[in-house]
Design a protein around this motif. Sequence first.
Motif, short mmCIF file in Angstrom:
data_model
loop_
_atom_site.label_atom_id
_atom_site.label_comp_id
_atom_site.label_asym_id
_atom_site.label_seq_id
_atom_site.Cartn_x
_atom_site.Cartn_y
_atom_site.Cartn_z
N ILE A 178 4.93 -3.40 -11.02
CA ILE A 178 5.63 -3.42 -9.73
C ILE A 178 6.09 -2.01 -9.35
CG2 ILE A 178 7.73 -4.18 -8.54
CD1 ILE A 178 7.53 -6.81 -10.10
N ILE A 179 6.74 -1.34 -10.28
CA ILE A 179 7.27 0.00 -9.98
C ILE A 179 6.13 0.99 -9.78
CG2 ILE A 179 8.63 1.91 -10.90
CD1 ILE A 179 10.29 -0.21 -12.41
N GLY A 180 5.10 0.92 -10.63
CA GLY A 180 3.97 1.83 -10.49
C GLY A 180 3.26 1.68 -9.16
N THR A 181 3.06 0.43 -8.73
CA THR A 181 2.39 0.20 -7.46
C THR A 181 3.28 0.59 -6.29
OG1 THR A 181 1.29 -1.68 -8.50
CG2 THR A 181 1.07 -1.47 -6.11
N PHE A 182 4.59 0.40 -6.44
CA PHE A 182 5.52 0.85 -5.40
C PHE A 182 5.37 2.35 -5.18
CE2 PHE A 182 9.47 2.87 -4.19
CZ PHE A 182 9.84 2.16 -3.05
N VAL A 183 5.33 3.12 -6.26
CA VAL A 183 5.18 4.57 -6.15
C VAL A 183 3.89 4.92 -5.40
CG1 VAL A 183 4.82 6.71 -7.45
CG2 VAL A 183 6.54 5.06 -8.21
N PHE A 213 -2.11 12.38 -6.91
CA PHE A 213 -1.07 12.76 -7.86
C PHE A 213 -0.18 11.58 -8.21
CE2 PHE A 213 -1.71 17.39 -7.41
CZ PHE A 213 -1.45 17.76 -8.72
N ALA A 214 0.07 10.70 -7.24
CA ALA A 214 0.86 9.50 -7.53
C ALA A 214 0.17 8.64 -8.58
CB ALA A 214 1.09 8.70 -6.25
N VAL A 215 -1.14 8.46 -8.43
CA VAL A 215 -1.91 7.69 -9.41
C VAL A 215 -1.84 8.36 -10.78
CG1 VAL A 215 -4.24 6.91 -10.04
CG2 VAL A 215 -3.43 6.68 -7.68
N PHE A 216 -1.99 9.68 -10.80
CA PHE A 216 -1.92 10.44 -12.05
C PHE A 216 -0.58 10.25 -12.75
CE2 PHE A 216 -0.41 14.59 -13.79
CZ PHE A 216 -1.19 14.62 -14.93
N MET A 217 0.51 10.41 -12.02
CA MET A 217 1.84 10.32 -12.62
C MET A 217 2.15 8.90 -13.12
SD MET A 217 2.90 13.35 -12.57
CE MET A 217 4.56 13.04 -13.17
N VAL A 218 1.74 7.90 -12.36
CA VAL A 218 1.99 6.52 -12.78
C VAL A 218 1.22 6.21 -14.06
CG1 VAL A 218 1.65 4.09 -12.17
CG2 VAL A 218 2.57 5.68 -10.48
N HIS A 219 0.01 6.72 -14.17
CA HIS A 219 -0.77 6.50 -15.39
C HIS A 219 -0.08 7.11 -16.61
CE1 HIS A 219 -4.06 4.89 -13.02
NE2 HIS A 219 -4.68 4.59 -14.15
N LEU A 220 0.48 8.28 -16.45
CA LEU A 220 1.18 8.90 -17.58
C LEU A 220 2.31 8.00 -18.08
CD1 LEU A 220 1.51 12.67 -16.55
CD2 LEU A 220 -0.11 11.65 -18.16
N ALA A 221 2.99 7.34 -17.15
CA ALA A 221 4.15 6.53 -17.51
C ALA A 221 3.77 5.16 -18.06
CB ALA A 221 5.06 6.37 -16.29
N THR A 222 2.70 4.56 -17.54
CA THR A 222 2.45 3.14 -17.85
C THR A 222 1.22 2.86 -18.71
OG1 THR A 222 1.29 2.85 -15.75
CG2 THR A 222 3.64 2.40 -15.76
N ILE A 223 0.41 3.87 -19.02
CA ILE A 223 -0.72 3.63 -19.92
C ILE A 223 -0.26 3.01 -21.25
CG2 ILE A 223 -2.39 4.79 -21.43
CD1 ILE A 223 -3.22 6.51 -19.08
N PRO A 224 0.83 3.47 -21.85
CA PRO A 224 1.26 2.85 -23.12
C PRO A 224 1.72 1.41 -22.98
CG PRO A 224 2.24 5.04 -22.85
CD PRO A 224 1.66 4.65 -21.52
N ILE A 225 2.04 0.97 -21.78
CA ILE A 225 2.58 -0.39 -21.59
C ILE A 225 1.49 -1.39 -21.23
CG2 ILE A 225 4.26 -1.80 -20.33
CD1 ILE A 225 5.80 0.79 -19.74
#
Length: 288
Positions: A178-183, A213-225
């Motif tokens: 939810i948060i990643g897609t919001f970004v 860049f938004a896609v890049f940053m969200v991936h850094l945060a949520t790939i482990p999840i």
Amino acid sequence: MAKDVEAVREGGEFTAKDYSDPSPAALIDFDELTKWSFYRAAIAEFVATLLFLYITVATVIGYKHQSDPTVDLTDAACSGVGILGIAWAFGGMIFILVYCTAGISGGHINPAVTFGLFLARKVSLNRALLYMIAQCLGAICGVGLVKGFQKAFYVRYGGGANELSSGYSKGTGLAAEIIGTFVLVYTVFSATDPKRNARDSHVPVLAPLPIGFAVFMVHLATIPITGTGINPARSFGAAVIYNNDKAWDDQWIFWVGPFIGAAIAAGYHQYILRAGAAKALGSFRSNA
């Protein structure tokens, strides 16, 4: 069409500069069904999503192969592109493909983005549905190409499918989506806002860049999840080709989460930042 006035500084003084929002899209636009441009846009979405999934899933499979300790006995942990490289692959491809297709289809390449733009009345229902179908088919074909070219590695290394990582609850995974897609969707609205031409005309903005860049940053945060979905077509295409029980069990997270995130982003941008609710109320009062 809604018209607002922006204050622009010219020669030390502020002068009025207005702009006009595009007219809201019809809920169902029968006229566009007769136009070649409508179907051309769907083809562009299909091809763009195919290329997106092919490059990104191939990057994921390649990284897992290069970092496999049974393959590289020297320093497997430092082999391959790493999570940073995977994030760059996803963000970079979105930058490239949005740049290439924005003038044809709008460069959605993601059912969640299409859904958000539909809620904001930027696209009609029939266009939104056709785009989502094209995106999902393109994703299936893109992942299918990866499997066709390197089937042994594809099956061995998980097929690039999105799954909730062990140690995380489904609620955590859903929140991450939810948060990643919001970004992402919030960035799409901001980067393509027609008001920017009046407000920030002195700042050149290439819309695909902040979106990538938004896609890049969200991936850094949520790939482990969750491995990072934020794109139902990406998750669906990988699940169809990989066809694993775990991927299908978690599939709902990668549809519900992105759609909720997109809806929140659309509402926040349209009704809070753009004061859509206040404008509608003011128009109602003036007509009363």
